[in-house]
Design an enzyme around this catalytic site. Structure first.
Site, PDB file in Angstrom:
ATOM      1  N   CYS A   3       0.848  -1.187   0.000  1.00 25.55           N
ATOM      2  CA  CYS A   3       0.000   0.000   0.000  1.00 25.55           C
ATOM      3  C   CYS A   3       0.884   1.238   0.000  1.00 25.55           C
ATOM      4  CB  CYS A   3      -0.911   0.006   1.223  1.00 25.55           C
ATOM      5  SG  CYS A   3      -1.895   1.523   1.375  1.00 25.55           S
ATOM      6  N   CYS A  11      -1.565   6.912   5.819  1.00 22.49           N
ATOM      7  CA  CYS A  11      -2.641   6.182   6.485  1.00 22.49           C
ATOM      8  C   CYS A  11      -2.055   4.943   7.141  1.00 22.49           C
ATOM      9  CB  CYS A  11      -3.732   5.785   5.471  1.00 22.49           C
ATOM     10  SG  CYS A  11      -5.063   4.776   6.187  1.00 22.49           S
ATOM     11  N   CYS A  14      -4.435   0.157   8.587  1.00 24.82           N
ATOM     12  CA  CYS A  14      -4.206  -1.290   8.457  1.00 24.82           C
ATOM     13  C   CYS A  14      -3.030  -1.681   9.345  1.00 24.82           C
ATOM     14  CB  CYS A  14      -3.941  -1.666   7.001  1.00 24.82           C
ATOM     15  SG  CYS A  14      -5.362  -1.445   5.935  1.00 24.82           S
ATOM     16  N   CYS A  86      -7.599   3.241  -2.159  1.00 25.60           N
ATOM     17  CA  CYS A  86      -7.451   2.271  -1.060  1.00 25.60           C
ATOM     18  C   CYS A  86      -7.743   0.851  -1.531  1.00 25.60           C
ATOM     19  CB  CYS A  86      -8.387   2.637   0.079  1.00 25.60           C
ATOM     20  SG  CYS A  86      -8.379   1.433   1.432  1.00 25.60           S
ATOM     21  N   GLN A 210     -22.968  -6.147   6.885  1.00 27.72           N
ATOM     22  CA  GLN A 210     -21.608  -6.618   7.097  1.00 27.72           C
ATOM     23  C   GLN A 210     -20.669  -6.058   6.033  1.00 27.72           C
ATOM     24  OE1 GLN A 210     -20.691  -8.179   9.676  1.00 27.72           O
ATOM     25  NE2 GLN A 210     -22.386  -9.370  10.501  1.00 27.72           N
ATOM     26  N   GLU A 260     -34.980  -5.780  15.704  1.00 27.03           N
ATOM     27  CA  GLU A 260     -33.929  -4.805  15.411  1.00 27.03           C
ATOM     28  C   GLU A 260     -34.428  -3.410  15.770  1.00 27.03           C
ATOM     29  OE1 GLU A 260     -31.021  -2.427  14.305  1.00 27.03           O
ATOM     30  OE2 GLU A 260     -30.711  -4.601  14.246  1.00 27.03           O
ATOM     31  N   ASN A 305     -26.451 -11.239  17.231  1.00 25.58           N
ATOM     32  CA  ASN A 305     -25.326 -10.636  16.515  1.00 25.58           C
ATOM     33  C   ASN A 305     -25.225  -9.174  16.960  1.00 25.58           C
ATOM     34  OD1 ASN A 305     -23.258 -10.221  14.643  1.00 25.58           O
ATOM     35  ND2 ASN A 305     -24.691  -9.654  13.027  1.00 25.58           N
ATOM     36  N   CYS A 332     -18.391  -9.634  16.786  1.00 24.22           N
ATOM     37  CA  CYS A 332     -17.267  -8.939  16.168  1.00 24.22           C
ATOM     38  C   CYS A 332     -16.230  -8.538  17.209  1.00 24.22           C
ATOM     39  CB  CYS A 332     -17.753  -7.709  15.396  1.00 24.22           C
ATOM     40  SG  CYS A 332     -18.566  -6.470  16.427  1.00 24.22           S
TER      41      CYS A 332
END
Length: 373
Positions: A3, A11, A14, A86, A210, A260, A305, A332
């Protein structure tokens, strides 16, 4: 993954970029196993993602000037840093970025200057569907720029024929959030069709989806596989979003309820259920914990979730006292997952699997099958 932005120090999002991808995946799997810390869990092999080109949504801060806009992030002084190339974004999103920058200039959309608190266009949010269609959302300081965006929609469609949905989101406040509450749809269509596992999920502008389409498909397929083995007659899908888990778990003779907080997401889920003719699947807008605690008898299976914070003590305590036979918990954040599991000692984790939803970062998804002891 190489990158140029990372190499130039522009940046550093990552954080794992310098680590070979197989090692990233192995470390995430090992970290999740360590946090759950139970030798009896049957761990399935981790699911790898494409190391790049996987993000189906780009949240680009708009900086610079009308004639030379930047799409990316802001530096420490509030100046725009252009990241339109990106490599984490899908190829379709990357290909759209030059046309979006050109549209900012064509429409005369003044980028919002954070230090000066002036200008109009704060963010451009782009989502790509599996079929290549795009949803574009222009996050604006006020309604002043909406007429000029409308006036130039034909030019935008000529430059980007794959654009299906265009909206203006209004964020008048000067605060560190990506979008406001009010959305103005500027196209005939107001949903983007995300087809996963043969099921059309209708994504509205402010609905959660997602980030990694391929891994999301594997995630839903894993939950469906476990559910079909269990054979529940009744299912709750709490924090259901646009209905991904609920719609994939639907089966003849199986009652499914999705819950939800987002009204927009529930509207999308209901539309998908209607398209599929699913008469035993219904969706309700509301708080997941309040629903579970007031609904009476627990179903055979609950799918949760939740956001990164987890389900929390109240819902975990409710499941511990009167919960279902089985829970599929997709998380997550394995740290909050481990905390929630510690509050439900009556449940054993029978199976677990890491799915790498976010390569090049520390984030991941782990799905677990819980069974009451």
């Amino acid at each position: 993954m190489q990158c140029s932005y990372y190499d130039a120090g522009l940046c550093r999002s990552c954080t794992l970029l310098e680590q070979p991808y197989p090692d990233q995946l192995a470390d995430k799997d090992a970290r999740s196993r360590s946090l759950l810390d139970d030798p009896t869990i049957a761990w399935l092999p981790p699911v790898a993602s494409a190391p790049s080109g996987y993000r189906n949504k780009a949240k680009m801060v708009v900086g610079g000037t009308v004639d030379a806009p930047t799409l990316g992030i802001l530096d420490g002084r509030g100046r725009g840093v252009d990241l339109r190339g990106c490599a984490l974004c899908t190829p379709g999103i990357q290909a759209a970025m030059p046309a979006l920058a050109a549209f900012v200039t064509l429409a005369g959309l003044a980028p919002y200057d954070v230090p000066a608190r002036s200008g109009e266009l704060k963010y451009v949010l782009v989502t790509e569907a599996p079929n290549g269609e795009l949803m574009l959302r222009f996050v604006l300081r006020s309604e002043a720029s909406i007429p000029v965006i409308r006036a130039n929609l034909d030019a935008l469609h000529r430059a980007l024929p794959r654009v299906a949905v265009v909206t203006a989101n209004l964020l008048p406040e000067h605060k560190a959030v990506v979008e406001g509450d009010r959305e103005v749809v500027l196209t005939t269509r107001d949903t983007l069709t995300m087809t996963l596992g043969g099921i059309d999920l209708h994504l509205r502008p402010q609905s959660f989806f997602q980030t990694n389409t391929d891994i999301a498909e594997r995630l839903y397929a894993q939950a469906r596989e476990w559910a079909d083995e269990i054979g529940p007659r009744s299912v709750w899908d709490l924090y259901c979003g646009v209905g991904g888990f609920a719609l994939h778990l639907a089966a003849p003779g199986r009652s499914v309820i999705g819950v939800e907080a987002s009204v927009e997401a529930i509207e999308s889920a209901r539309r998908s259920a209607g398209d599929l003719g699913l008469t035993e699947v219904r969706f309700e807008s509301g708080d997941a914990t309040r629903f579970a605690m007031s609904a009476g008898d627990a179903p055979d299976l609950v799918v949760v979730n939740p956001p990164r914070r987890g389900i929390g003590a109240e819902l975990a305590g409710h499941f511990e006292r009167s919960g279902p036979r089985h829970i599929v918990y997709s998380s997550c954040n394995p740290v909050s997952l481990a905390k929630d599991l510690a509050m439900m000692p009556s449940y054993a984790v029978r199976r677990a699997r890491v799915l790498d939803m976010f390569p090049q970062t520390l984030h991941l998804e782990v799905i677990t099958l819980l069974e009451r002891r």
